[in-house]
Write a protein that holds these residues in place. Sequence first.
Motif, mmCIF file in Angstrom:
data_model
loop_
_atom_site.group_PDB
_atom_site.id
_atom_site.type_symbol
_atom_site.label_atom_id
_atom_site.label_comp_id
_atom_site.label_asym_id
_atom_site.label_seq_id
_atom_site.Cartn_x
_atom_site.Cartn_y
_atom_site.Cartn_z
ATOM 1 N N GLU A 22 0.827 -1.233 -0.102
ATOM 2 C CA GLU A 22 0.064 -0.101 -0.009
ATOM 3 C C GLU A 22 0.784 1.293 -0.041
ATOM 4 O O GLU A 22 0.608 2.328 -0.785
ATOM 5 C CB GLU A 22 -0.970 0.198 1.084
ATOM 6 N N ALA A 23 1.890 1.371 0.594
ATOM 7 C CA ALA A 23 2.697 2.379 0.725
ATOM 8 C C ALA A 23 3.641 2.634 -0.593
ATOM 9 O O ALA A 23 3.541 3.834 -1.147
ATOM 10 C CB ALA A 23 4.092 2.169 1.880
ATOM 11 N N ILE A 24 3.995 1.601 -1.136
ATOM 12 C CA ILE A 24 4.665 1.739 -2.587
ATOM 13 C C ILE A 24 3.564 2.321 -3.497
ATOM 14 O O ILE A 24 3.751 3.049 -4.389
ATOM 15 C CB ILE A 24 5.170 0.670 -3.068
ATOM 16 N N LYS A 25 2.191 1.770 -3.278
ATOM 17 C CA LYS A 25 1.213 1.983 -4.275
ATOM 18 C C LYS A 25 0.955 3.670 -4.265
ATOM 19 O O LYS A 25 0.781 4.286 -5.251
ATOM 20 C CB LYS A 25 0.052 1.391 -4.447
ATOM 21 N N GLU A 26 0.856 4.267 -3.008
ATOM 22 C CA GLU A 26 0.537 5.375 -2.540
ATOM 23 C C GLU A 26 1.632 6.226 -3.371
ATOM 24 O O GLU A 26 1.297 7.518 -3.817
ATOM 25 C CB GLU A 26 0.316 5.661 -1.358
ATOM 26 N N GLU A 27 2.896 6.030 -3.166
ATOM 27 C CA GLU A 27 3.985 6.611 -3.667
ATOM 28 C C GLU A 27 3.910 6.697 -5.229
ATOM 29 O O GLU A 27 4.305 7.870 -5.922
ATOM 30 C CB GLU A 27 5.419 6.002 -3.149
ATOM 31 N N VAL A 28 3.672 5.733 -5.866
ATOM 32 C CA VAL A 28 3.670 5.803 -7.305
ATOM 33 C C VAL A 28 2.640 6.235 -7.721
ATOM 34 O O VAL A 28 2.750 7.164 -8.768
ATOM 35 C CB VAL A 28 3.475 4.085 -7.789
ATOM 36 N N ILE A 29 1.422 6.576 -7.013
ATOM 37 C CA ILE A 29 0.323 7.220 -7.625
ATOM 38 C C ILE A 29 0.890 8.757 -7.369
ATOM 39 O O ILE A 29 0.614 9.674 -8.161
ATOM 40 C CB ILE A 29 -0.871 6.981 -6.975
ATOM 41 N N GLU A 30 1.487 9.129 -6.258
ATOM 42 C CA GLU A 30 1.772 10.546 -6.052
ATOM 43 C C GLU A 30 2.718 11.133 -7.265
ATOM 44 O O GLU A 30 2.659 12.199 -7.813
ATOM 45 C CB GLU A 30 2.494 10.696 -4.716
ATOM 46 N N ASN A 31 3.899 10.058 -7.506
ATOM 47 C CA ASN A 31 4.855 10.427 -8.495
ATOM 48 C C ASN A 31 3.944 10.587 -10.019
ATOM 49 O O ASN A 31 4.312 11.329 -10.788
ATOM 50 C CB ASN A 31 5.747 9.007 -8.734
#
Length: 133
Positions: A22-31
């Motif tokens: 979930e943390a990586i998904k959120e980071e990818v979405i933000e990027n």
Amino acid sequence: MKRLNDHVDELFKEVPESEQKEAIKEEVIENLEEKVHDLMAQGKEEEDAINKAIVEFGDISDLRAELGVKPTNKKKSFKKENLWYSVWGAALIIALFLFTNFYYSPDTIWFVYPTFAILWWPLTMYFSYVRSK
């Protein structure tokens, strides 16, 4: 941006649920959202900016390895299906020769000769199937 969220969800669908995922998904979405906003600031339309951001992001094979997901080999072998196809095909062709032989020239048995040639097909498929195991 729903389309970005849907795309990231599709990329991560095979990754097991975890806090790290979930943390990586959120980071990818933000990027991706930042990239879209930057492209829109440069004059791109929103749809074009989203498409370009998705294309430039690529796949997540490195992230999957980091999350412990083994790569899936999607290439399916059809060795077994080829074997059965060749067995049934050879049987039908031999049956045709057998019928033709006994219907048109019952005094001479000749269907045996092409039978040997036809049997090479399933025999080859059998050895290919055994070798692949």
